[in-house]
Scaffold this motif. Structure first.
Motif, PDB file in Angstrom:
ATOM      1  N   THR A 164       0.839  -1.211   0.000  1.00  0.00           N
ATOM      2  CA  THR A 164       0.000   0.000   0.000  1.00  0.00           C
ATOM      3  C   THR A 164       0.872   1.258   0.000  1.00  0.00           C
ATOM      4  OG1 THR A 164      -0.183  -0.207   2.394  1.00  0.00           O
ATOM      5  CG2 THR A 164      -2.012  -1.081   1.087  1.00  0.00           C
ATOM      6  N   ARG A 180      -8.676  -2.340   6.487  1.00  0.00           N
ATOM      7  CA  ARG A 180      -8.175  -3.048   7.648  1.00  0.00           C
ATOM      8  C   ARG A 180      -6.879  -3.749   7.272  1.00  0.00           C
ATOM      9  NH1 ARG A 180     -10.339  -7.484  10.033  1.00  0.00           N
ATOM     10  NH2 ARG A 180     -11.705  -7.862   8.267  1.00  0.00           N
ATOM     11  N   TYR A 181      -5.779  -3.470   8.016  1.00  0.00           N
ATOM     12  CA  TYR A 181      -4.529  -4.199   7.783  1.00  0.00           C
ATOM     13  C   TYR A 181      -4.633  -5.558   8.467  1.00  0.00           C
ATOM     14  CZ  TYR A 181      -2.104  -0.514   5.375  1.00  0.00           C
ATOM     15  OH  TYR A 181      -1.719   0.390   4.427  1.00  0.00           O
ATOM     16  N   GLU A 219      -5.561   3.517   5.729  1.00  0.00           N
ATOM     17  CA  GLU A 219      -6.404   3.269   6.914  1.00  0.00           C
ATOM     18  C   GLU A 219      -7.567   4.262   6.946  1.00  0.00           C
ATOM     19  OE1 GLU A 219      -3.511   1.302  10.260  1.00  0.00           O
ATOM     20  OE2 GLU A 219      -3.091   3.381   9.675  1.00  0.00           O
ATOM     21  N   ALA A 226      -5.859  -4.858   3.645  1.00  0.00           N
ATOM     22  CA  ALA A 226      -4.533  -4.473   3.171  1.00  0.00           C
ATOM     23  C   ALA A 226      -3.473  -5.301   3.878  1.00  0.00           C
ATOM     24  CB  ALA A 226      -4.305  -2.985   3.434  1.00  0.00           C
ATOM     25  N   TYR A 227      -2.388  -5.542   3.140  1.00  0.00           N
ATOM     26  CA  TYR A 227      -1.228  -6.213   3.735  1.00  0.00           C
ATOM     27  C   TYR A 227       0.019  -5.466   3.310  1.00  0.00           C
ATOM     28  CZ  TYR A 227       2.571  -9.459   4.446  1.00  0.00           C
ATOM     29  OH  TYR A 227       3.771 -10.006   4.821  1.00  0.00           O
ATOM     30  N   ASP A 228       0.771  -4.987   4.286  1.00  0.00           N
ATOM     31  CA  ASP A 228       2.019  -4.249   4.030  1.00  0.00           C
ATOM     32  C   ASP A 228       2.754  -4.177   5.363  1.00  0.00           C
ATOM     33  OD1 ASP A 228       3.931  -2.033   3.677  1.00  0.00           O
ATOM     34  OD2 ASP A 228       2.822  -1.557   1.848  1.00  0.00           O
ATOM     35  N   PRO A 230       2.047  -0.110   7.441  1.00  0.00           N
ATOM     36  CA  PRO A 230       0.698   0.396   7.147  1.00  0.00           C
ATOM     37  C   PRO A 230       0.714   1.878   6.785  1.00  0.00           C
ATOM     38  CG  PRO A 230       0.661  -0.991   9.100  1.00  0.00           C
ATOM     39  CD  PRO A 230       2.108  -0.816   8.732  1.00  0.00           C
ATOM     40  N   ASN A 231      -0.163   2.240   5.844  1.00  0.00           N
ATOM     41  CA  ASN A 231      -0.208   3.600   5.324  1.00  0.00           C
ATOM     42  C   ASN A 231      -1.454   4.297   5.904  1.00  0.00           C
ATOM     43  OD1 ASN A 231      -0.631   5.858   3.716  1.00  0.00           O
ATOM     44  ND2 ASN A 231       0.022   4.857   1.810  1.00  0.00           N
TER      45      ASN A 231
END
Ligand code: NAI
Length: 329
Positions: free
Chosen positions: A152, A187-188, A182, A172-174, A177-178
């Protein structure tokens, strides 16, 4: 100072010719891909300007350094194709274009989703052939669907914003987290959770040792049956032969690729008169629920103009002794 632009196409010539040229810089446009067979063309060019499928492995970098090259100015954001330790050892500086248009790539990912979902590739062929039947073209509403964004950064965040606009739920997966993502309500989650719950998965992370074959036979099995996978990142993020099995079994419902692990020998050339030698790609192209584009996500007027301007700025800054957009080697 002389710069040679390998893998340059007519659109590169147009965009570089329209951008302000730093004083004293001469550009040579070279359509050939850079590799051991063509590296001699770079002799006496201080600057080599390369694109994503140029070979920047140690043997090529050694020949470039011997021929007088001191700067590799990448026309790309990604630099996974550069042997950075070799470049450092040879005293070659590497600069890149960190961001030219995240919109270009994100919007292409959305184009692939829409084409696959609404079967546009098949519908166009049908109507051209006088076939106005709708059977087999049923799509789905995007609103309310869960979209998984892997990576992201600039492109992934732009993609997430567009998908939020469709009314999708975002996962999201990173590792980093950005907050912009968010703020969209994403949702991460872990990679496993994302793959298990998303109906559409889109890859926007760089290719490196951690991300190579992030999508493989095992991870494909954990995706929802009938899910859609979109890759506009790098071909090596996906173990391509595993896709064929997942498509054959029907487990993978849709596949949109702009990048392909073995693209270097194929993409950016007209090979329509030649037999396709790559059996994996040939098989992929037989599926009705697969759309492949030839690494064109970056190809918008805005992105090309930004690539040309930033690349020429990078060269001028390096020549002035104040390099910018350096890739740490
Ligand atoms: P960026 O650097 O802004 O974002 C990349 C994100 O990926 C970062 O947030 C990073 O933390 C994350 N990341 C790194 N490793 C990860 C992993 N293993 N799993 C999940 N996330 C991970 O880069 P940007 O500009 O968004 O570009 C992303 C990629 O898109 C580039 O590396 C390039 O490979 C590809 N690209 C493709 C183009 C095309 O024409 N198809 C054009 C431009 C870029």
């Amino acid at each position: 100072m002389r710069a040679i632009l390998f893998s340059s196409q007519s659109y590169d010539r147009d965009s570089f010719s329209s951008a302000p040229l730093p004083a004293g810089l001469a550009l040579q446009f070279q359509p050939a891909r850079l590799n051991l067979d063509t590296v001699a063309l770079a002799e006496r060019h201080e600057v080599v300007c390369a694109f994503i499928n140029d070979d920047l492995s140690a043997p090529v970098l050694e020949r470039l350094a011997e021929g007088g090259t001191r700067l590799i100015a990448l026309r790309s954001a990604g630099y996974n194709h550069v042997d950075l330790p070799a470049a450092k050892r040879l005293g070659l500086s590497i600069v890149r274009v960190p961001a030219y248009s995240p919109h270009a790539v994100a919007e292409h990912a959305v184009a692939l989703i829409m084409a696959l979902n609404r079967c546009l590739h098949r519908a166009c062929n049908r109507t051209r052939d006088g076939n106005f039947s709708l059977n087999g073209l049923t799509g789905f509403d995007l609103v309310g669907k869960t979209v998984g964004v892997i990576g992201t950064g600039q492109i992934g965040a732009t993609f997430a914003r567009i998908m939020a606009g469709f009314g999708c739920q975002l996962l999201a997966y990173d590792p980093f987290p950005n907050p912009r993502v968010e703020a969209l309500g994403a949702r991460y989650v872990s990679l496993e959770d994302l793959l298990a719950h998303a109906q559409i998965v889109s890859l926007h992370c760089p290719l490196n040792e951690q991300s190579r074959h992030l999508i493989n036979a095992r991870s494909l099995e954990t995706m929802q049956r009938g899910a859609m996978l979109i890759n506009t990142g790098r071909g090596g993020l996906v173990e391509t032969p595993a896709l064929i099995e997942a498509l054959k079994s029907g487990h993978l419902g849709y596949l949109g690729l702009d990048v392909y692990e073995e693209e270097a020998q194929l993409f950016f050339e007209d090979r329509s008169n030649l037999p396709l030698q790559d059996d994996v790609l040939a098989r992929l192209l037989t599926f009705p629920n697969v759309v492949v584009t030839a690494h064109q996500a970056f190809l918008t007027r805005e992105a090309l103009a930004a690539i040309a301007t930033t690349t020429l700025d990078n060269i001028a800054a390096w020549a002035a002794g104040a390099p910018q957009n350096l890739v740490d080697s």
